[in-house]
Design an enzyme around this catalytic site. Structure first.
Site, PDB file in Angstrom:
ATOM      1  N   ASP A  54       0.826  -1.208   0.000  1.00 53.35           N
ATOM      2  CA  ASP A  54       0.000   0.000   0.000  1.00 53.35           C
ATOM      3  C   ASP A  54       0.858   1.256   0.000  1.00 53.35           C
ATOM      4  O   ASP A  54       2.026   1.212   0.345  1.00 53.35           O
ATOM      5  CB  ASP A  54      -0.817   0.053   1.301  1.00 53.35           C
ATOM      6  CG  ASP A  54      -2.080  -0.758   1.192  1.00 53.35           C
ATOM      7  OD1 ASP A  54      -2.461  -1.095   0.081  1.00 53.35           O
ATOM      8  OD2 ASP A  54      -2.675  -1.028   2.251  1.00 53.35           O
ATOM      9  N   LYS A  76      -3.527   3.642  -2.853  1.00 48.87           N
ATOM     10  CA  LYS A  76      -4.368   4.760  -3.264  1.00 48.87           C
ATOM     11  C   LYS A  76      -3.769   6.029  -2.683  1.00 48.87           C
ATOM     12  O   LYS A  76      -3.407   6.063  -1.520  1.00 48.87           O
ATOM     13  CB  LYS A  76      -5.771   4.633  -2.666  1.00 48.87           C
ATOM     14  CG  LYS A  76      -6.545   3.451  -3.124  1.00 48.87           C
ATOM     15  CD  LYS A  76      -7.954   3.596  -2.552  1.00 48.87           C
ATOM     16  CE  LYS A  76      -8.731   2.306  -2.629  1.00 48.87           C
ATOM     17  NZ  LYS A  76      -8.475   1.405  -1.510  1.00 48.87           N
ATOM     18  N   MET A 189      -7.335   9.149   9.255  1.00 46.33           N
ATOM     19  CA  MET A 189      -7.929   9.659   8.004  1.00 46.33           C
ATOM     20  C   MET A 189      -8.793  10.890   8.263  1.00 46.33           C
ATOM     21  O   MET A 189      -9.773  11.122   7.571  1.00 46.33           O
ATOM     22  CB  MET A 189      -8.786   8.573   7.321  1.00 46.33           C
ATOM     23  CG  MET A 189      -8.005   7.335   6.953  1.00 46.33           C
ATOM     24  SD  MET A 189      -9.059   5.948   6.479  1.00 46.33           S
ATOM     25  CE  MET A 189      -9.574   5.319   8.061  1.00 46.33           C
TER      26      MET A 189
HETATM   27  N1  SAH Z   1      -3.778   0.288   9.282  1.00 43.04           N
HETATM   28  C1  SAH Z   1      -3.216   1.581   9.573  1.00 43.04           C
HETATM   29  C2  SAH Z   1      -4.209   2.697   9.367  1.00 43.04           C
HETATM   30  C3  SAH Z   1      -4.712   2.844   7.957  1.00 43.04           C
HETATM   31  S1  SAH Z   1      -5.801   4.210   7.771  1.00 43.04           S
HETATM   32  C4  SAH Z   1      -2.667   1.588  10.995  1.00 43.04           C
HETATM   33  O1  SAH Z   1      -2.939   0.671  11.761  1.00 43.04           O
HETATM   34  O2  SAH Z   1      -1.956   2.528  11.323  1.00 43.04           O
HETATM   35  C5  SAH Z   1      -4.715   5.458   7.186  1.00 43.04           C
HETATM   36  C6  SAH Z   1      -4.533   6.535   8.219  1.00 43.04           C
HETATM   37  O3  SAH Z   1      -3.651   6.118   9.243  1.00 43.04           O
HETATM   38  C7  SAH Z   1      -3.911   7.801   7.670  1.00 43.04           C
HETATM   39  O4  SAH Z   1      -4.854   8.615   7.024  1.00 43.04           O
HETATM   40  C8  SAH Z   1      -3.401   8.456   8.935  1.00 43.04           C
HETATM   41  O5  SAH Z   1      -4.463   9.070   9.636  1.00 43.04           O
HETATM   42  C9  SAH Z   1      -2.946   7.245   9.745  1.00 43.04           C
HETATM   43  N2  SAH Z   1      -1.498   6.997   9.618  1.00 43.04           N
HETATM   44  C10 SAH Z   1      -0.909   5.901   9.118  1.00 43.04           C
HETATM   45  N3  SAH Z   1       0.435   5.989   9.199  1.00 43.04           N
HETATM   46  C11 SAH Z   1       0.697   7.186   9.767  1.00 43.04           C
HETATM   47  C12 SAH Z   1       1.903   7.870  10.121  1.00 43.04           C
HETATM   48  N4  SAH Z   1       3.121   7.346   9.903  1.00 43.04           N
HETATM   49  N5  SAH Z   1       1.796   9.107  10.688  1.00 43.04           N
HETATM   50  C13 SAH Z   1       0.582   9.650  10.914  1.00 43.04           C
HETATM   51  N6  SAH Z   1      -0.585   9.052  10.604  1.00 43.04           N
HETATM   52  C14 SAH Z   1      -0.540   7.829  10.044  1.00 43.04           C
END
Ligand code: SAH
Length: 272
Positions: A54, A76, A189
């Protein structure tokens, strides 16, 4: 080797022999810092044959994939469309049916806003063996990397992970769930809906001065932390223009953030 989506047909076309079915590992890649991968994830990456990944998977993590592996980007960008979820589900099935063992690499944890549940069910329905390898979710990684505790006996007895993006865009927050002050709310998000989130929380009685941290690129070399309040959130976003991925952390625990303490500095000097 990175493979373009268009070349997949060739890869998946049977060559005359019926292959032995492969398996799929749904692997959490964590928030970005490669050292936050689990030992199991790293071991699987090091012997990967095919990696379907991803947008949120960091370059540092992808650098652990051997040159010989096929890497397929199904990511995406926010506001754009990569492969649709149903196509990703089908791709995983087709790869496994063509005899390949597949690492499905997802940012953070596969089961936290990662649609890992949907992929797992689709694989199970197709009779394909599937294993889930958890990862450090963004909330946990970002909190550690900014020195903000997610719970604290003095001010946060619970923690809520919330999607800041509803099915059709604007989130409809559960009023009863978000009203209590003694909890930490983490919005995934949520960046593009921050004005709505702020307005809804205040309408539910959350104090306008409740501190908020916006953590951009958490745990990565370009991490940025912006501190504001519920009342100031929309303006801070408009002025500072944080980019994806960013997390919104709301609650009294944000007061523990100290810009001068440089969380992460110790990890950098402790190279052993
Ligand atoms: N499965 C992922 C989340 C996916 S949804 C998890 O467990 O972290 C995607 C959202 O995760 C992004 O829009 C953001 O809000 C957050 N996110 C993921 N990685 C991030 C990072 N390194 N720093 C800040 N926000 C992050």
């Amino acid at each position: 080797m990175t493979l373009a989506i268009e070349s997949l047909d060739k890869l998946l076309t049977p060559q005359g022999v019926v292959p032995q079915q492969g398996a799929v590992w749904l692997v959490g890649a964590g928030p970005g810092d490669v050292e936050l991968l689990t030992v199991k994830a790293l071991r699987l990456l090091h012997c990967a044959e095919v990696v379907v990944y991803d947008r949120l998977v960091s370059e540092a993590v992808m650098a652990e994939v051997p040159e010989s592996a096929l890497c397929i980007d199904v990511g995406k960008q926010p506001g754009q469309h990569g492969l649709k979820q149903a196509q990703i589900n089908q791709l995983l099935i087709d790869l496994a049916c063509s005899g390949r063992d597949v690492i499905r690499l997802k940012g953070g944890d596969p089961f936290i806003f990662g649609r890992g549940g949907e992929e797992m069910v689709s694989l199970q329905q197709a009779g394909i063996r599937c294993e889930v390898v958890p990862g450090i979710t963004a909330a946990v990684g970002c909190a550690a990397a900014s020195g903000i505790p997610l719970t604290h006996r003095d001010c946060a007895q619970s923690l809520r992970l919330i999607t800041g993006h509803g099915r059709s865009g604007e989130p409809q927050l559960d009023a009863a769930a978000v009203a209590a002050g003694n909890q930490t709310l983490v919005f995934y998000m949520g960046l593009s809906w921050s004005a709505s989130i702020s307005a809804q929380l205040q309408a539910q009685g959350r104090d306008a001065e409740t501190p908020v941290a916006i953590i951009e690129n958490g745990t990565r070399p370009d991490q940025r932390v912006l501190i504001t309040t519920l009342a100031g959130l929309a303006q801070t976003v408009a002025q500072e223009k944080p980019v994806s991925p960013s997390l919104l952390l709301v609650g009294e625990v944000v007061r523990y953030y100290r810009a001068d303490l440089q969380v992460g500095a110790l990890a950098r000097v402790a190279a052993c």
